[in-house]
Design a protein around this motif. Structure first.
Motif, PDB file in Angstrom:
ATOM      1  N   ALA A 161       0.831  -1.210   0.000  1.00 17.24           N
ATOM      2  CA  ALA A 161       0.000   0.000   0.000  1.00 17.24           C
ATOM      3  C   ALA A 161       0.862   1.256   0.000  1.00 17.24           C
ATOM      4  O   ALA A 161       0.597   2.203  -0.763  1.00 17.24           O
ATOM      5  CB  ALA A 161      -0.940  -0.009   1.203  1.00 17.24           C
ATOM      6  N   ALA A 162       1.910   1.280   0.817  1.00 13.36           N
ATOM      7  CA  ALA A 162       2.802   2.443   0.865  1.00 13.36           C
ATOM      8  C   ALA A 162       3.518   2.639  -0.466  1.00 13.36           C
ATOM      9  O   ALA A 162       3.670   3.770  -0.945  1.00 13.36           O
ATOM     10  CB  ALA A 162       3.806   2.282   2.006  1.00 13.36           C
ATOM     11  N   ALA A 163       3.945   1.538  -1.077  1.00 17.50           N
ATOM     12  CA  ALA A 163       4.642   1.634  -2.363  1.00 17.50           C
ATOM     13  C   ALA A 163       3.702   2.126  -3.465  1.00 17.50           C
ATOM     14  O   ALA A 163       4.087   2.972  -4.282  1.00 17.50           O
ATOM     15  CB  ALA A 163       5.239   0.281  -2.743  1.00 17.50           C
ATOM     16  N   VAL A 164       2.478   1.619  -3.501  1.00 13.80           N
ATOM     17  CA  VAL A 164       1.518   2.057  -4.522  1.00 13.80           C
ATOM     18  C   VAL A 164       1.221   3.542  -4.344  1.00 13.80           C
ATOM     19  O   VAL A 164       1.152   4.291  -5.333  1.00 13.80           O
ATOM     20  CB  VAL A 164       0.238   1.199  -4.496  1.00 13.80           C
ATOM     21  N   ASP A 165       1.095   4.002  -3.107  1.00 13.89           N
ATOM     22  CA  ASP A 165       0.889   5.432  -2.867  1.00 13.89           C
ATOM     23  C   ASP A 165       2.081   6.247  -3.387  1.00 13.89           C
ATOM     24  O   ASP A 165       1.893   7.296  -4.017  1.00 13.89           O
ATOM     25  CB  ASP A 165       0.693   5.710  -1.378  1.00 13.89           C
ATOM     26  N   ALA A 166       3.296   5.767  -3.125  1.00 11.63           N
ATOM     27  CA  ALA A 166       4.500   6.471  -3.597  1.00 11.63           C
ATOM     28  C   ALA A 166       4.575   6.466  -5.115  1.00 11.63           C
ATOM     29  O   ALA A 166       4.961   7.475  -5.729  1.00 11.63           O
ATOM     30  CB  ALA A 166       5.750   5.831  -2.985  1.00 11.63           C
ATOM     31  N   VAL A 167       4.208   5.350  -5.747  1.00 10.61           N
ATOM     32  CA  VAL A 167       4.190   5.278  -7.210  1.00 10.61           C
ATOM     33  C   VAL A 167       3.185   6.282  -7.762  1.00 10.61           C
ATOM     34  O   VAL A 167       3.476   7.020  -8.712  1.00 10.61           O
ATOM     35  CB  VAL A 167       3.881   3.841  -7.690  1.00 10.61           C
ATOM     36  N   ALA A 168       2.004   6.346  -7.187  1.00 13.65           N
ATOM     37  CA  ALA A 168       0.976   7.287  -7.658  1.00 13.65           C
ATOM     38  C   ALA A 168       1.475   8.731  -7.565  1.00 13.65           C
ATOM     39  O   ALA A 168       1.255   9.522  -8.488  1.00 13.65           O
ATOM     40  CB  ALA A 168      -0.314   7.103  -6.855  1.00 13.65           C
ATOM     41  N   ARG A 169       2.157   9.063  -6.473  1.00 16.54           N
ATOM     42  CA  ARG A 169       2.721  10.421  -6.351  1.00 16.54           C
ATOM     43  C   ARG A 169       3.803  10.653  -7.397  1.00 16.54           C
ATOM     44  O   ARG A 169       3.864  11.719  -8.019  1.00 16.54           O
ATOM     45  CB  ARG A 169       3.295  10.631  -4.946  1.00 16.54           C
ATOM     46  N   GLY A 170       4.656   9.656  -7.623  1.00 11.51           N
ATOM     47  CA  GLY A 170       5.725   9.797  -8.617  1.00 11.51           C
ATOM     48  C   GLY A 170       5.182   9.938 -10.028  1.00 11.51           C
ATOM     49  O   GLY A 170       5.678  10.749 -10.818  1.00 11.51           O
ATOM     50  N   VAL A 171       4.162   9.166 -10.362  1.00 14.79           N
ATOM     51  CA  VAL A 171       3.559   9.263 -11.693  1.00 14.79           C
ATOM     52  C   VAL A 171       2.891  10.624 -11.865  1.00 14.79           C
ATOM     53  O   VAL A 171       2.964  11.224 -12.940  1.00 14.79           O
ATOM     54  CB  VAL A 171       2.589   8.095 -11.958  1.00 14.79           C
ATOM     55  N   ALA A 172       2.281  11.141 -10.813  1.00 10.68           N
ATOM     56  CA  ALA A 172       1.674  12.475 -10.895  1.00 10.68           C
ATOM     57  C   ALA A 172       2.744  13.508 -11.228  1.00 10.68           C
ATOM     58  O   ALA A 172       2.509  14.418 -12.029  1.00 10.68           O
ATOM     59  CB  ALA A 172       0.970  12.823  -9.579  1.00 10.68           C
ATOM     60  N   ASP A 173       3.944  13.357 -10.663  1.00 13.49           N
ATOM     61  CA  ASP A 173       5.038  14.259 -10.997  1.00 13.49           C
ATOM     62  C   ASP A 173       5.463  14.087 -12.454  1.00 13.49           C
ATOM     63  O   ASP A 173       5.786  15.068 -13.131  1.00 13.49           O
ATOM     64  CB  ASP A 173       6.234  14.030 -10.071  1.00 13.49           C
ATOM     65  N   LEU A 174       5.492  12.828 -12.942  1.00 14.36           N
ATOM     66  CA  LEU A 174       5.832  12.589 -14.350  1.00 14.36           C
ATOM     67  C   LEU A 174       4.840  13.291 -15.265  1.00 14.36           C
ATOM     68  O   LEU A 174       5.229  13.868 -16.284  1.00 14.36           O
ATOM     69  CB  LEU A 174       5.781  11.098 -14.674  1.00 14.36           C
ATOM     70  N   GLU A 175       3.564  13.229 -14.912  1.00 11.78           N
ATOM     71  CA  GLU A 175       2.530  13.832 -15.760  1.00 11.78           C
ATOM     72  C   GLU A 175       2.713  15.335 -15.884  1.00 11.78           C
ATOM     73  O   GLU A 175       2.346  15.916 -16.892  1.00 11.78           O
ATOM     74  CB  GLU A 175       1.141  13.530 -15.198  1.00 11.78           C
ATOM     75  N   ARG A 176       3.288  15.946 -14.875  1.00 11.87           N
ATOM     76  CA  ARG A 176       3.499  17.387 -14.931  1.00 11.87           C
ATOM     77  C   ARG A 176       4.611  17.779 -15.906  1.00 11.87           C
ATOM     78  O   ARG A 176       4.632  18.889 -16.384  1.00 11.87           O
ATOM     79  CB  ARG A 176       3.847  17.914 -13.534  1.00 11.87           C
ATOM     80  N   VAL A 177       5.520  16.829 -16.191  1.00 12.62           N
ATOM     81  CA  VAL A 177       6.652  17.163 -17.056  1.00 12.62           C
ATOM     82  C   VAL A 177       6.668  16.409 -18.366  1.00 12.62           C
ATOM     83  O   VAL A 177       7.430  16.742 -19.254  1.00 12.62           O
ATOM     84  CB  VAL A 177       8.001  16.933 -16.330  1.00 12.62           C
ATOM     85  N   SER A 178       5.843  15.375 -18.528  1.00 13.24           N
ATOM     86  CA  SER A 178       5.898  14.536 -19.716  1.00 13.24           C
ATOM     87  C   SER A 178       4.546  14.478 -20.433  1.00 13.24           C
ATOM     88  O   SER A 178       3.568  14.060 -19.843  1.00 13.24           O
ATOM     89  CB  SER A 178       6.324  13.112 -19.345  1.00 13.24           C
ATOM     90  N   PRO A 179       4.525  14.844 -21.714  1.00 10.59           N
ATOM     91  CA  PRO A 179       3.260  14.778 -22.449  1.00 10.59           C
ATOM     92  C   PRO A 179       2.810  13.350 -22.758  1.00 10.59           C
ATOM     93  O   PRO A 179       1.683  13.141 -23.160  1.00 10.59           O
ATOM     94  CB  PRO A 179       3.552  15.545 -23.743  1.00 10.59           C
ATOM     95  N   THR A 180       3.673  12.344 -22.581  1.00 11.92           N
ATOM     96  CA  THR A 180       3.299  10.967 -22.902  1.00 11.92           C
ATOM     97  C   THR A 180       2.821  10.195 -21.698  1.00 11.92           C
ATOM     98  O   THR A 180       2.423   9.039 -21.823  1.00 11.92           O
ATOM     99  CB  THR A 180       4.486  10.200 -23.525  1.00 11.92           C
ATOM    100  N   ALA A 181       2.867  10.769 -20.511  1.00  8.52           N
ATOM    101  CA  ALA A 181       2.419  10.037 -19.323  1.00  8.52           C
ATOM    102  C   ALA A 181       0.913   9.840 -19.361  1.00  8.52           C
ATOM    103  O   ALA A 181       0.191  10.691 -19.845  1.00  8.52           O
ATOM    104  CB  ALA A 181       2.833  10.786 -18.040  1.00  8.52           C
ATOM    105  N   ALA A 182       0.483   8.688 -18.809  1.00  3.00           N
ATOM    106  CA  ALA A 182      -0.957   8.373 -18.808  1.00  3.00           C
ATOM    107  C   ALA A 182      -1.648   9.035 -17.643  1.00  3.00           C
ATOM    108  O   ALA A 182      -1.078   9.298 -16.625  1.00  3.00           O
ATOM    109  CB  ALA A 182      -1.166   6.867 -18.756  1.00  3.00           C
TER     110      ALA A 182
END
Length: 182
Positions: A161-182
């Motif tokens: 659960a902690a890892a999935v939460d951290a992944v979700a936060r990291g992907v949210a950061d990717l979305e802010r900088v990458s036009p190809t992020a889902a």
């Protein structure tokens, strides 16, 4: 015995290798969950001779060249989530949360065999939230299907659960900088 067709497409090659320096891994007990923005083009396929051989399987040289050209003109891409054993770094599950052609992998024998399962957006909605939910609530069953019930039995739900939460936060950061992020 089921009368339904098998799930996915079995391949006797492993998936396109993880690009380690472009992937962030989060500890999750006996596992690591990685995330990265990926583009699948001819260069990505060329990183793995076995994957290139699977692309060639049953195709003429001209058909393979046309397929690779098409990939380069309109490459699928988005967020990829990788689930691998922490001690060996062997990957057993991958979710390719692509805008075009989302799918996931059961990697039964790393570098040797995998099953690729297409994802039905119309039936299940956006792939990325679905993939996070699978990681959070269905990981034991997925690892068992990938041939690793021993890992499934050793999972720590709090660490997952902690890892999935951290992944979700990291992907949210990717979305802010990458036009190809889902």
């Amino acid at each position: 015995m089921s009368t339904f067709p098998p799930i996915g497409h079995d391949l006797t090659v492993g998936p396109i290798p993880i690009v380690e320096d472009e992937t962030t891994f989060v500890p999750a007990g006996v596992l690591e969950i990685g995330y990265a923005t990926r583009i699948v083009d001819s260069k990505a396929i060329a990183r793995s001779a076995s994957v290139l051989g699977a692309v060639d399987d049953g195709r003429t040289a001209e058909q393979t060249e046309a397929y690779l050209r098409e990939l380069d003109e309109n490459p699928p891409g988005g967020v990829a989530l990788h689930v691998r054993e922490a001690s060996t770094h062997r990957e057993y599950l991958r979710f390719d949360c692509f805008d075009d052609g989302p799918h996931y992998h059961y990697i039964v024998e790393p570098d040797v065999a995998q099953t690729i399962v297409g994802y039905d957006v119309d039936a299940n909605g956006p792939v990325y939230p679905w993939a996070l939910e699978r990681l959070r609530h269905h990981l034991p069953a997925l690892l068992t299907r990938a041939g690793r019930p021993d890992l499934a039995a050793r999972l720590d739900p709090d660490a997952i659960a902690a890892a999935v939460d951290a992944v979700a936060r990291g992907v949210a950061d990717l979305e802010r900088v990458s036009p190809t992020a889902a």
